[in-house]
Design an enzyme around this catalytic site. Structure first.
Site, PDB file in Angstrom:
ATOM      1  N   ASN B  77       0.820  -1.214   0.000  1.00 52.48           N
ATOM      2  CA  ASN B  77       0.000   0.000   0.000  1.00 52.48           C
ATOM      3  C   ASN B  77       0.844   1.249   0.000  1.00 52.48           C
ATOM      4  OD1 ASN B  77      -0.189   1.709   2.719  1.00 52.48           O
ATOM      5  ND2 ASN B  77       0.333  -0.409   3.242  1.00 52.48           N
ATOM      6  N   PHE B 137       6.824   4.356  14.027  1.00 50.69           N
ATOM      7  CA  PHE B 137       8.149   4.621  13.462  1.00 50.69           C
ATOM      8  C   PHE B 137       8.362   3.720  12.260  1.00 50.69           C
ATOM      9  CE2 PHE B 137       9.823   5.720  17.979  1.00 50.69           C
ATOM     10  CZ  PHE B 137       9.308   7.000  17.850  1.00 50.69           C
ATOM     11  N   CYS B 139       6.070   3.635   8.910  1.00 47.23           N
ATOM     12  CA  CYS B 139       5.588   3.808   7.539  1.00 47.23           C
ATOM     13  C   CYS B 139       6.763   4.010   6.577  1.00 47.23           C
ATOM     14  CB  CYS B 139       4.667   5.010   7.444  1.00 47.23           C
ATOM     15  SG  CYS B 139       2.969   4.534   7.643  1.00 47.23           S
TER      16      CYS B 139
HETATM   17  C1  LIG Z   1      -3.460   0.351   3.792  1.00 42.53           C
HETATM   18  C2  LIG Z   1      -2.585   0.242   4.993  1.00 42.53           C
HETATM   19  C3  LIG Z   1      -2.380   1.345   5.760  1.00 42.53           C
HETATM   20  C4  LIG Z   1      -1.582   1.290   6.882  1.00 42.53           C
HETATM   21  N1  LIG Z   1      -1.456   2.377   7.656  1.00 42.53           N
HETATM   22  C5  LIG Z   1      -0.739   2.306   8.810  1.00 42.53           C
HETATM   23  C6  LIG Z   1      -0.686   3.398   9.673  1.00 42.53           C
HETATM   24  O1  LIG Z   1      -1.289   4.444   9.453  1.00 42.53           O
HETATM   25  N2  LIG Z   1       0.036   3.291  10.796  1.00 42.53           N
HETATM   26  C7  LIG Z   1       0.719   2.151  11.119  1.00 42.53           C
HETATM   27  O2  LIG Z   1       1.340   2.082  12.167  1.00 42.53           O
HETATM   28  N3  LIG Z   1       0.687   1.081  10.299  1.00 42.53           N
HETATM   29  C8  LIG Z   1      -0.040   1.118   9.162  1.00 42.53           C
HETATM   30  N4  LIG Z   1      -0.125   0.021   8.364  1.00 42.53           N
HETATM   31  C9  LIG Z   1       0.618  -1.201   8.717  1.00 42.53           C
HETATM   32  C10 LIG Z   1      -0.233  -2.192   9.522  1.00 42.53           C
HETATM   33  O3  LIG Z   1      -0.673  -1.654  10.740  1.00 42.53           O
HETATM   34  C11 LIG Z   1       0.529  -3.493   9.834  1.00 42.53           C
HETATM   35  O4  LIG Z   1       1.676  -3.174  10.571  1.00 42.53           O
HETATM   36  C12 LIG Z   1       0.984  -4.221   8.585  1.00 42.53           C
HETATM   37  O5  LIG Z   1      -0.013  -4.156   7.601  1.00 42.53           O
HETATM   38  C13 LIG Z   1       1.339  -5.692   8.849  1.00 42.53           C
HETATM   39  O6  LIG Z   1       0.239  -6.443   9.306  1.00 42.53           O
HETATM   40  P1  LIG Z   1      -0.656  -7.404   8.372  1.00 42.53           P
HETATM   41  O7  LIG Z   1       0.287  -8.334   7.704  1.00 42.53           O
HETATM   42  O8  LIG Z   1      -1.647  -8.062   9.289  1.00 42.53           O
HETATM   43  O9  LIG Z   1      -1.335  -6.534   7.376  1.00 42.53           O
HETATM   44  C14 LIG Z   1      -0.937   0.067   7.227  1.00 42.53           C
HETATM   45  C15 LIG Z   1      -1.151  -1.057   6.450  1.00 42.53           C
HETATM   46  C16 LIG Z   1      -1.972  -0.990   5.351  1.00 42.53           C
HETATM   47  C17 LIG Z   1      -2.229  -2.201   4.520  1.00 42.53           C
END
Ligand SMILES: Cc1cc2nc3c(=O)[nH]c(=O)nc-3n(C[C@H](O)[C@H](O)[C@H](O)COP(=O)(O)O)c2cc1C
Ligand SMILES: Cc1cc2nc3c(=O)[nH]c(=O)nc-3n(C[C@H](O)[C@H](O)[C@H](O)COP(=O)(O)OP(=O)(O)OC[C@H]3O[C@@H](n4cnc5c(N)ncnc54)[C@H](O)[C@@H]3O)c2cc1C
Ligand code: SF4
Lengths: 434, 434
Positions: B77, B137, B139
């Protein structure tokens, strides 16, 4: 028309509505949508030295073409198929895959659910053919001339391979249309939409192949003349004659191959007549096709009577099941002994093969499907009623090759005819260029 | 029945499944529905400073990697932190926390690396009644170019400094969310620990380009002909995330530091694995974005059933149980000798083990003409590749050679005693093995 129904006695056309007929004769194994094909392709394990390849009479590299489908390369997949089997489109529709490639699939052994190789093959070949692409070009002209007799699967496969090698081919075909049993014999629901004719048009795009219609060996041309005016001759005449039973003449007793042919050539299903009570005699593919299509045309009762036990029937389990599923009654160990009726047929008499008990099945139509045989004189030497050939299609006459149903060895299947025609062409090429 | 309730830094939640800071937690509507569906807690979508919110692209934000049948394996993303006004988010957090006092409510924050920025926002977050904060910390895109997110997470000194500010101006638990876009995750984790963090959470997304559009020649997702790297998440990243979790769990400096595990958690089993590696809770983003909130039912039911089967009464019962078994390569027992064993009953004769071993490993599988595959113990190095490529589960297994038996490959007797590389004669730096 509307007063005729499945119950109307006698032999009549239009027993069902046009909608019912269209539905009945729709594709037996419909084409995949793209995503379905991707899912089906993904089931292939890409086996080492895959058993399915060995089981295919034309040795198509099945795991390779399926992998090509799964990477979105249908055209490349089709090429993999056509390299081995130029009638891969028809074979995808008519091969009894349940006794060929799909029977050998390791997933058939593992789960009783093989990779659907036939439908995947159709997906690939349809895609390329729909794009109007013919992926082969002729090699430099060799100046050699070859006569091919018969434009059935064996003759067409042979002609294509010869043309590709740069030879000039003239096909002599007794009938007014090409395709052999693809055009006149294969069940309607296996090859909808005039596919047989379209496939021949596509195949001929290679160039270098001329077809002379109404040019029967034995009447229009002779084998001696063909041998004289050509560098080589290939015989792919199929089995033109059908076996008959020595029964009294009765209206309503027909040859199953003729019945199927008339249906394949009919302009509309609604014009094709069928009895109310149909008895089909035989146990092979032709018998099943005649029985199933009688039922689909609206016959009320259809019985398929075979003289031996079920295990000896030549039709595959899939086909016998298909017949049963369409409502055909399957009767085994029933030897036909005569027909009854006064001018028109009213019943077929049988004797039970083991008990000897006699019984009559009411019928206003009886279709005979008890095998075909070779037709013609002045042919090369025969073996068990077929032209004797070796693995390369060599006959007893110098410069004459043969393949397909008319030649000894192999099953009488479209795919076998293609393999034999192709292999004969390769052998002829070697001799011609030596 | 197993007790799934979790106490993480004193923050209680009915189960260890929290929604990670991302679109699922970006507004009141989503979070209320998530809590109604049964999620144990949420980390609210990351908040930025007061002032005009960030803006997202107006074209596609996601790229994907698929497995069979379009199963989503990896998601990428290019979305930024919340693009809604700070005050709106804070009001919503306050309302939701009030209505769901039993659920964990963590607020994710990312503001510039200046003390004043944190001093400004922290009291306002405190007023919401949320249970704690998570410092984003991580993104890897968009925000990092403005000196935030991964740009902070990649510099241990900044992590420590910001963590210290937060501990100074905020009186509830502070979780530091780590980026995987570093070479050794132990350094940022140690920095967070040194700064006084109550816990770390990991991983955030991994910098990635998921695919290149070969027509437009641009990375996907494509925005007007261009693409930029995004953050990768979903099932594909779980192995990377688990390794990082384990590194922190067994590091001398950070051992015992609470961890919230993130990255590819899709089923109860994934969660159990993260917890076994020391996590107190897990966070989920992609799985919820793929299947919706309802997957929480499978996760809680599955975890609870497995815990019952294993006799674990609470999460704490098995938390960290796998950590002592994570070691360095040099301490692995070289006297542990295994051989591949093929169960001939289960074998479906696909030959994949043969192709893999013959072409790419140790030529330790033989193939007979009738497709019987057998392991040649004299050659088998026990690499396990055949097990991994075999499509039949448990068909090939690795059997341990009992001490005292001879390994036909090396001709050496298998020793009962543990011996590792540190004492191996081939190791130039080996300590005397007396
Ligand atoms: C569309 C999208 C937006 C995200 N925005 C944030 C965010 O604003 N802040 C953050 O800490 N992590 C953000 N993440 C990361 C997720 O919180 C998570 O750490 C990451 O997707 C890994 O977990 P997963 O494999 O279950 O998706 C985002 C992930 C996605 C897919
Ligand atoms: C009803 C029926 C259904 C079948 N269904 C299937 C099926 O579902 N799947 C399958 O795999 N197989 C099926 N078969 C078998 C298959 O059709 C044949 O094995 C295949 O067509 C043989 O090909 P061929 O080229 O040898 O002969 P044919 O297809 O018979 O072609 C021979 C060609 O030679 C021509 N010819 C004959 N004599 C002369 C002559 N003297 N001079 C010039 N030309 C001549 C014919 O007109 C014909 O065009 C079926 C057969 C029948 C009868
Ligand atoms: S474990 Fe490795 S070396 Fe042994 S048989 Fe399997 S693939 Fe070959």
């Amino acid at each position: 028309m509307s007063d005729v129904s499945p119950h109307t006695p006698g032999i009549h056309a239009g027993r069902l509505t046009n909608e019912e007929l269209t539905e009945n004769f729709s594709d037996l194994h419909p084409a995949y949508a793209n995503h379905e094909a991707a899912v089906a392709a993904d089931r292939c394990y890409f086996c080492h030295d895959a058993p399915c390849i060995t089981a295919c009479p034309t040795d198509i590299d099945i795991p390779l073409f399926i992998r090509q489908i799964s990477t979105g390369m249908e055209a490349a997949a089709a090429k993999t198929i056509f390299d081995q089997n130029i009638l891969g489109g028809m074979c995808a529709r008519v091969c009894p895959t349940e006794t060929l490639c799909e029977q050998a699939c390791v997933r058939e052994m593992a789960e009783g659910k093989p990779v659907e190789i036939g439908r995947l093959q159709r997906h690939a070949t349809d895609t390329l053919m729909a794009a109007g692409v013919h992926p082969y070009a002729r090699a430099t002209a060799t100046g050699k001339r070859v006569a091919v007799v018969g434009a059935g699967p064996a003759g067409l496969a042979c002609a294509h391979r010869l043309a590709m090698k740069g030879h000039d081919v003239v096909i002599h075909e007794a009938r007014p249309k090409p395709g052999g049993l693809n055009e006149y014999g294969i069940a309607t629901y296996k090859t909808v939409g005039d596919f047989a004719a379209a496939e021949v048009d596509w195949l001929l795009q290679i160039g270098g192949i001329a077809i002379e219609y109404d040019s029967a060996l034995g009447s229009a041309v002779t084998l001696d003349a063909l041998r004289e005016s050509n560098d080589a001759v290939f015989l792919g005449v199929g089995l033109g004659e059908t076996n008959t039973l020595d029964f009294a003449e009765k209206t309503g007793v027909d040859d199953a191959v003729d019945f199927i042919e008339a249906l394949r050539q009919a302009d509309s299903f609604a014009e094709h007549p069928v009895g109310r009570q149909v008895v089909v005699i035989g146990g092979g593919m032709t018998a099943v096709d005649a029985a199933v299509q009688s039922k689909l045309l609206g016959a009320e009762h259809v019985t398929l009577a075979y003289r031996g036990p079920r295990a000896r029937m030549k039709a595959s389990d899939f086909e016998v099941d298909l017949a049963a599923q369409k409502g055909v009654r399957i009767l085994t160990e029933a030897s036909p002994v005569g027909v009854e009726g006064n001018g028109s047929l009213t019943g077929v008499a049988f004797e039970h093969a083991t008990s000897g008990e006699r019984f009559v099945i009411a019928a206003d139509q009886c279709l005979m499907a008890i095998g075909q045989k070779l037709n013609g004189q002045a042919l090369p030497a025969l073996e068990n009623g077929k032209i004797k050939v070796d693995d390369a299609g060599v006959t007893s006459l110098p410069g004459v090759w043969a393949g397909g149903d008319c030649a000894s060895g192999g099953d009488d299947l479209t795919v076998t005819a293609v393999a034999e025609g192709r292999d004969a062409a390769e052998a002829m090429h070697k001799v011609l260029m030596a | 029945m197993a007790d799934l309730t979790t106490d993480f830094l004193g923050i209680k939640s009915p189960n260890p499944f929290w929604l990670a800071s991302a679109p699922p937690t970006d507004k009141e509507y989503n979070v209320r529905r998530a809590f109604d569906a049964g999620w144990g807690g949420v980390v609210w979508k990351t908040l930025g400073s007061e002032g005009p919110p960030v803006v997202n692209v107006n074209g596609p934000r996601y790229g994907a990697i698929y497995g069979a049948d379009r199963r989503l394996l990896g998601l990428n993303n290019i979305e930024l932190i919340t693009d809604r006004p700070l005050a709106v988010n804070l009001d919503e957090i306050t309302r939701v926390k009030k209505d769901y006092p039993d659920r964990a409510m963590i607020v994710s924050i990312m503001v510039p690396c200046e003390e004043q920025a944190w001093k400004d926002i922290l009291p306002r977050v405190m007023d919401t009644g949320a249970d704690g904060i998570e410092l984003n910390f991580g993104c890897p895109h968009g925000m990092s170019e403005r000196g935030m997110g991964a740009a902070v997470g990649q510099v241990p000194e900044y992590i420590q400094m910001v963590t210290e500010w937060c501990k100074q101006y905020y009186d509830r638990p502070v979780i530091v969310k780590l980026t995987p876009n570093i070479t050794d995750v132990r350094y940022p984790a140690r920095a967070a620990n040194a700064g006084g963090a109550d816990a770390v959470s990991l991983i955030n997304t991994i910098s990635s380009i998921t695919s290149v559009n070969l027509d437009s020649m641009s990375p996907e997702p494509m925005i007007d002909g261009k693409g930029s790297h995004g953050g990768y998440c979903g099932p594909a990243v779980k192995p990377i995330a688990m390794n990082m979790v384990a590194e922190i769990a067994r590091d001398a400096e950070t051992r015992g530091l609470p961890i919230s595990g993130i990255g590819g958690v899709t089923t109860w089993r994934d969660a159990a694995e993260f917890i076994a590696l020391g996590c107190g809770t897990v966070q989920v983003c992609t799985a919820a974005m793929t299947y919706g909130f309802k997957i929480i039912d499978e996760m809680t039911a599955g975890l609870s059933q497995w815990m019952d089967e294993k006799g674990h009464k609470s999460i704490a019962d098995f938390q960290g149980m796998a950590v002592p078994n994570v070691t360095d390569w040099q301490y692995l027992n070289l006297n542990y000798v295994t051989k591949a064993r093929i169960d001939q009953e289960a074998c479906i004769q696909c030959g994949r083990c043969y192709a893999a071993c013959e072409d790419t490993s140790h030529q330790a599988i033989s193939m007979s003409p009738d497709r019987v595959f057998e392991v040649i113990d004299e050659e088998c190095v026990a690499c396990n590749l055949c097990v991994d490529v075999c499509p039949v589960e448990s068909c090939i297994t690795m059997e341990e050679l009992a001490p005292g038996t001879v390994d036909p490959r090396t001709g050496r007797v298998v020793e009962a005693d543990y011996a590792n590389w540190t004492t191996h004669p081939n190791n130039p730096g080996a300590q005397a093995a007396e």
